[in-house]
Design an enzyme around this catalytic site. Structure first.
Site, short mmCIF file in Angstrom:
data_model
loop_
_atom_site.label_atom_id
_atom_site.label_comp_id
_atom_site.label_asym_id
_atom_site.label_seq_id
_atom_site.Cartn_x
_atom_site.Cartn_y
_atom_site.Cartn_z
N CYS A 1 -8.54 2.94 6.23
CA CYS A 1 -7.86 3.34 4.99
C CYS A 1 -8.65 2.84 3.78
O CYS A 1 -9.15 1.70 3.77
CB CYS A 1 -6.46 2.75 4.99
SG CYS A 1 -5.54 2.98 3.47
N HIS B 1 -1.75 -3.14 19.38
CA HIS B 1 -1.17 -2.83 18.07
C HIS B 1 -0.43 -1.50 18.15
O HIS B 1 -0.92 -0.54 18.75
CB HIS B 1 -2.27 -2.76 17.01
CG HIS B 1 -1.75 -2.75 15.60
ND1 HIS B 1 -1.23 -1.62 15.01
CD2 HIS B 1 -1.62 -3.74 14.69
CE1 HIS B 1 -0.85 -1.91 13.78
NE2 HIS B 1 -1.08 -3.19 13.56
N SER C 1 0.71 -9.28 10.89
CA SER C 1 0.10 -8.15 10.18
C SER C 1 -1.41 -8.12 10.43
O SER C 1 -2.13 -9.05 10.07
CB SER C 1 0.37 -8.26 8.68
OG SER C 1 -0.48 -7.42 7.94
N CYS D 1 2.95 6.40 8.37
CA CYS D 1 2.00 6.49 7.27
C CYS D 1 1.16 7.78 7.41
O CYS D 1 0.66 8.07 8.49
CB CYS D 1 1.09 5.28 7.29
SG CYS D 1 -0.31 5.39 6.15
N THR E 1 -6.71 1.98 11.18
CA THR E 1 -6.81 2.11 9.72
C THR E 1 -7.00 0.79 9.00
O THR E 1 -7.43 0.77 7.84
CB THR E 1 -5.55 2.81 9.16
OG1 THR E 1 -4.38 2.08 9.55
CG2 THR E 1 -5.45 4.24 9.64
N GLU F 1 -0.01 0.91 16.10
CA GLU F 1 -0.77 2.07 15.61
C GLU F 1 -1.69 2.60 16.69
O GLU F 1 -1.77 3.83 16.91
CB GLU F 1 -1.60 1.69 14.38
CG GLU F 1 -2.42 2.87 13.86
CD GLU F 1 -3.40 2.51 12.76
OE1 GLU F 1 -4.39 3.25 12.59
OE2 GLU F 1 -3.19 1.50 12.06
N CYS G 1 0.86 -1.18 0.00
CA CYS G 1 0.00 0.00 0.00
C CYS G 1 0.90 1.24 0.00
O CYS G 1 2.12 1.15 0.16
CB CYS G 1 -0.91 0.00 1.23
SG CYS G 1 -0.04 0.31 2.79
N SER H 1 1.33 -4.99 3.49
CA SER H 1 2.78 -5.01 3.64
C SER H 1 3.42 -6.23 2.96
O SER H 1 4.56 -6.56 3.22
CB SER H 1 3.16 -4.98 5.13
OG SER H 1 2.50 -6.01 5.83
N HIS I 1 4.92 -4.73 9.18
CA HIS I 1 4.66 -6.08 9.69
C HIS I 1 4.76 -7.13 8.58
O HIS I 1 3.76 -7.70 8.14
CB HIS I 1 3.28 -6.13 10.35
CG HIS I 1 3.28 -5.61 11.75
ND1 HIS I 1 2.16 -5.12 12.38
CD2 HIS I 1 4.28 -5.52 12.66
CE1 HIS I 1 2.48 -4.74 13.61
NE2 HIS I 1 3.75 -4.97 13.80
#
Length: 280
Positions: free
Chosen positions: A189, A123, A217, A95, A161, A125, A12, A261, A41
């Site tokens: 996302c 996580h 991931s 990101c 996301t 994020e 991505c 990823s 990841h």
């Protein structure tokens, strides 16, 4: 044997950007280029980076000062500031969509909302978002977390996301019934949504579904969950070496989906392995 590839495939935007930044940093030939945790990841890609000289660290202690690349998932701003004060040259590969998510969370807290983040509690994020927001919050992973929600009137909602749209809608629907004022940002996302739609569509059409990507991931695991919910012959693999011959017995159509990823070369290797097995 027909092989159907779920689009989009390959990295991505956020992952590709982070990797480009990292490889650009390697051109400096410095001995001390670090990422605080894996930059993305995907174990196979991270191994390639390590082979090229990137050092992965979990904290800033007991390492020589050098260049610190911030992972695509983002970071606690206090750690970022500390790294700079210690003398690290900091390169931010977060990101842009994660950055936007961090800003949304901060905005909601400043406006006086109790922050609800839909996602995985541990996580990176999520941890980065919460550290940036710096206010009262709760992370909701699934329905089992509902009963832990405090009795508050104003709730602000964002989501990881890489969450599934189904889980996002489920949580938001529950919140709408329980709270008087809710401000919601759908921060999934766009490419995550497209990958999930594509995986769902293909899983319905094939005899076997393979989801390729890191077992660590979040978005890849989500694709595997979606595939499995539709087609019980769905398998999450990291590399082509995991493909078992018996999976392909009697199979006429194979679907392949890849995480955000997952590099295209891992998809190509999976296709090659399938063709090799079925050519005999």
């Amino acid at each position: 044997m027909e092989i159907i590839i779920a689009e989009p495939i390959g990295y991505c935007y956020g992952v590709e950007r982070a990797l480009n930044i990292t490889y650009e940093a390697l051109k400096s030939k410095s001995d001390n280029i670090y990422t605080l945790g894996p930059i993305i990841h995907n174990p196979q890609v991270v191994k390639k980076l390590k082979d090229n000289g990137i050092k992965i660290i979990e904290n800033l202690e007991n390492v020589d000062i050098g260049t610190l690349i911030i992972r695509a998932h983002g970071i606690d701003p206090k750690k970022l500031e500390r790294a700079r004060k210690m003398g690290f040259k900091v390169i931010d590969a977060t990101c842009p969509f994660v950055k936007k998510n961090q800003k949304r969370a901060t905005q909601l807290v400043k406006e006086g909302y109790f922050l609800v983040v839909i996602g995985e509690k541990e996580h990176p994020e999520i941890l980065g978002i919460l550290a940036n927001a710096n206010g009262p919050f709760m992370v909701i992973e699934n329905k089992s977390d509902y009963k832990k929600l405090p009795d508050v009137k104003r709730v602000g909602v964002i989501t990881q996301t890489t969450q599934s749209m189904e889980n996002f809608i489920s949580v938001v629907s529950y919140l709408l019934e329980k709270h008087k004022e809710i401000k919601i940002f759908n921060t999934i996302c766009d490419e995550t949504i497209e990958r999930q739609k594509s995986a769902r569509n293909i899983a319905n059409k094939v005899d076997l579904m393979l989801v390729v990507g890191g077992k660590n991931s979040a978005n890849t695991k989500r694709l595997a969950e979606i595939g499995k919910s539709i087609n019980e012959n769905t398998y999450h693999i990291e590399t082509s070496e995991e493909i078992i011959k018996k999976w392909l017995k009697g199979v006429k159509k194979v679907g392949i989906s890849g995480g955000a990823s997952t590099p295209k070369w891992l998809i190509d290797e999976a296709i090659k392995k399938i063709k090799k097995i079925t050519s005999h």
